[in-house]
Design a protein around this motif. Structure first.
Motif, short mmCIF file in Angstrom:
data_model
loop_
_atom_site.label_atom_id
_atom_site.label_comp_id
_atom_site.label_asym_id
_atom_site.label_seq_id
_atom_site.Cartn_x
_atom_site.Cartn_y
_atom_site.Cartn_z
N THR A 1 96.00 89.67 16.38
CA THR A 1 96.05 90.50 17.59
C THR A 1 96.30 91.94 17.21
O THR A 1 97.25 92.26 16.49
CB THR A 1 97.18 90.03 18.54
OG1 THR A 1 96.86 88.73 19.05
CG2 THR A 1 97.34 90.99 19.71
N LEU A 2 95.43 92.83 17.70
CA LEU A 2 95.60 94.27 17.53
C LEU A 2 95.54 94.90 18.92
O LEU A 2 94.48 94.91 19.56
CB LEU A 2 94.51 94.85 16.63
CG LEU A 2 94.54 96.38 16.45
CD1 LEU A 2 95.86 96.82 15.82
CD2 LEU A 2 93.35 96.85 15.61
N LEU B 1 90.66 87.72 13.54
CA LEU B 1 90.97 88.46 14.76
C LEU B 1 90.63 87.65 16.01
O LEU B 1 89.53 87.12 16.14
CB LEU B 1 90.18 89.78 14.77
CG LEU B 1 90.59 90.81 15.81
CD1 LEU B 1 92.02 91.29 15.58
CD2 LEU B 1 89.63 92.01 15.78
N SER B 2 91.62 87.57 16.92
CA SER B 2 91.43 86.85 18.18
C SER B 2 91.45 87.79 19.38
O SER B 2 90.73 87.55 20.36
CB SER B 2 92.51 85.78 18.36
OG SER B 2 92.43 84.79 17.36
N LEU C 1 78.52 90.81 18.89
CA LEU C 1 79.60 90.09 19.54
C LEU C 1 79.48 88.60 19.27
O LEU C 1 78.40 88.02 19.44
CB LEU C 1 79.59 90.35 21.05
CG LEU C 1 79.67 91.83 21.45
CD1 LEU C 1 79.51 91.97 22.96
CD2 LEU C 1 80.98 92.45 20.99
N PRO C 2 80.57 87.93 18.89
CA PRO C 2 80.51 86.50 18.57
C PRO C 2 80.47 85.65 19.84
O PRO C 2 80.99 86.05 20.89
CB PRO C 2 81.81 86.26 17.79
CG PRO C 2 82.75 87.28 18.34
CD PRO C 2 81.91 88.49 18.64
N PRO C 3 79.88 84.47 19.78
CA PRO C 3 79.80 83.59 20.96
C PRO C 3 81.14 83.05 21.42
O PRO C 3 81.22 82.46 22.49
CB PRO C 3 78.87 82.46 20.48
CG PRO C 3 78.98 82.47 18.99
CD PRO C 3 79.20 83.90 18.61
N SER C 4 82.19 83.25 20.64
CA SER C 4 83.52 82.76 21.02
C SER C 4 84.17 83.60 22.11
O SER C 4 85.19 83.19 22.67
CB SER C 4 84.43 82.74 19.79
OG SER C 4 84.48 84.03 19.19
N LEU C 5 83.61 84.75 22.45
CA LEU C 5 84.23 85.66 23.41
C LEU C 5 84.39 85.00 24.78
O LEU C 5 83.46 84.40 25.32
CB LEU C 5 83.40 86.93 23.57
CG LEU C 5 83.68 88.09 22.62
CD1 LEU C 5 82.80 89.28 22.97
CD2 LEU C 5 85.14 88.50 22.65
N THR D 1 88.31 86.03 20.95
CA THR D 1 88.16 85.61 22.35
C THR D 1 88.30 86.75 23.33
O THR D 1 87.83 86.65 24.47
CB THR D 1 89.22 84.53 22.71
OG1 THR D 1 90.53 85.06 22.48
CG2 THR D 1 89.02 83.28 21.87
N ARG D 2 88.93 87.85 22.94
CA ARG D 2 89.18 88.94 23.89
C ARG D 2 88.88 90.29 23.25
O ARG D 2 89.42 90.63 22.19
CB ARG D 2 90.64 88.90 24.36
CG ARG D 2 90.99 89.96 25.41
CD ARG D 2 92.48 89.94 25.73
NE ARG D 2 92.83 90.89 26.77
CZ ARG D 2 93.02 90.58 28.04
NH1 ARG D 2 92.89 89.32 28.44
NH2 ARG D 2 93.34 91.51 28.93
N ILE D 3 88.03 91.07 23.92
CA ILE D 3 87.78 92.46 23.56
C ILE D 3 87.95 93.31 24.82
O ILE D 3 87.26 93.09 25.82
CB ILE D 3 86.35 92.67 23.00
CG1 ILE D 3 86.19 91.97 21.64
CG2 ILE D 3 86.05 94.16 22.85
CD1 ILE D 3 84.81 92.14 21.05
#
Length: 398
Positions: A152-153, A174-175, A215-219, A197-199
């Motif tokens: 987490t950042l 990074l999540s 962007l990864p499909p996990s978003l 998962t979160r941007i």
């Protein structure tokens, strides 16, 4: 007999023991000195007493916000976390990088200024970094990309400038990336983490197009609103089938939007104030609670599959034809709370002038190619004109 000179750390350790600064626990002397430097660079704002427990004649592991594992500091939560706490002032001392075992660093909202020291990336086991709602300025250190375990950042609500370092995008674990409400510019880096998962990057000055592979499909949560991003996003959105929240509003995106987006498990869809165009064609009945497509260039007839949306903003587009009767039925049954259709080229709606529109519902029809059959309050920004000039309607019909 001559003795070998003491190392600096050993010498400091002897001094600390001599002065009785260790009581119940024997903290790593490097961590001890780092905490002292951090304390000297920060102060409580009026009304905060966070540092009252930081008495260096006692055990630093018992200080408020300090958590240890053995003789090492592993977590540092600076400031009173309770809602409404005044927070801290000062600057982040580079000595924070001496806490080599640190896995978590948070600073509560306050008035901390200055830039992030490059040494903040020295603790290589750091997994959680959150410094929000302060006055941190300067650029995001590219060395944060060396924290391969960072999950987490959160540097939101600061005054950061410059671009998002590509090294941030390469973080494998990074999540959550939350950099909203800053002054960041440049384009989005490519994000490689398959657990992201979160941007949240809203309210910055980001520019450029988004690559379909960025962007990864996990978003699950994507917020890019209030930037200056450009280009089409249809291919980007087709690759994000796990989204539950999407905000692309107030950018300069173009092109059509895929109908599949309305089938995602989204609770809030924000696409307003862009340059999207074309027909809006959901494949099935839309179950999204709030859909905002206002201030774009969408055209064609309004799909009846949108009538199940509770708050629907289609105003300031180029929609034509009759409003489907299913909208009227849902509106009168209190199934629709907001239906904004003003500033389009609509030609009719089948609703009685005496219809009893629920108090909890809002309907705006003005400035279309018809005389609104019911008089309902509209937003002030809709203007005073009830109908669109006939010349415009004739021109639009072609």
């Amino acid at each position: 007999m001559r003795f070998a000179p003491l190392s600096l750390v050993s010498f400091l350790l002897l001094l600390l023991l001599r002065w009785g600064l260790f009581t119940e626990a024997m903290i790593n002397p490097v961590d001890f000195l780092a905490l002292q430097a951090i304390r000297k660079s920060l102060d409580d704002l009026p009304g905060s007493n966070f540092f009252d427990s930081w008495d260096f004649t006692g055990d630093p592991c018992s200080f408020a916000g300090v958590y240890c594992d053995g003789d090492n500091v592993t977590a540092l939560n600076l400031g009173d976390p309770r809602a409404g706490s005044p927070g801290l002032s000062g600057r982040i001392d580079p000595a924070i990088g001496k806490l080599n075992a640190l896995t978590e660093l948070t600073i509560v909202p306050g008035r901390i200024m200055g830039s992030l020291p490059d040494t903040i990336s020295n603790p290589k086991n750091l997994r959680f970094l959150a410094i929000t709602r302060n006055f941190i300025s300067g650029e995001i250190p590219a060395t944060l990309g060396e924290l391969r375990g960072l999950r987490t950042l959160d540097l939101s609500y600061n005054q950061l400038t410059g671009s998002i370092p590509p090294s941030i995008g390469s973080l494998p674990e990074l999540s959550n990336l939350i950099l909203c409400h800053n002054h960041l510019n440049g384009s989005l880096p490519r994000f490689l983490s398959q657990t992201l998962t979160r941007i949240d990057l809203k309210r910055n000055n980001l520019t450029g197009a988004i690559s379909p592979t960025s962007l990864p499909p996990s978003l699950q949560y994507l917020s890019l609103g209030w930037n200056q991003l450009t280009g089409p996003v249809n291919q980007v959105l087709l690759g994000l089938n796990q989204l539950s929240y999407l905000d692309l509003g107030l950018n300069r995106f173009t092109g059509a939007i895929p109908g599949q987006i309305f089938g995602l498990p989204i609770t809030n869809l924000q696409l307003q104030r862009n340059f999207f165009y074309g027909a809006v064609q959901p494949a099935n009945q839309v179950t999204i609670a709030t859909v905002d497509l206002s201030f774009n260039r969408f055209s064609g007839e309004i799909s009846p599959l949108l009538s199940s949306v509770q708050n629907l903003y289609l105003n300031n587009n180029r929609f034509t034809g009759q409003v489907p009767v299913t909208f009227v039925d849902r509106l009168l049954a209190s199934g629709i709370q907001t239906l904004y259709l003003q500033h389009n080229f609509l030609t009719g709606i089948q609703i009685s002038p005496a219809a009893d529109i629920p108090v909890s519902s809002s309907l705006c029809l003005q400035y279309n190619c018809m005389v609104p059959p019911v008089q309902t309050p509209c937003p002030v920004k809709a203007g005073p004109q009830k109908t669109r000039p006939t010349t415009q309607c004739n021109e639009w019909r072609g």
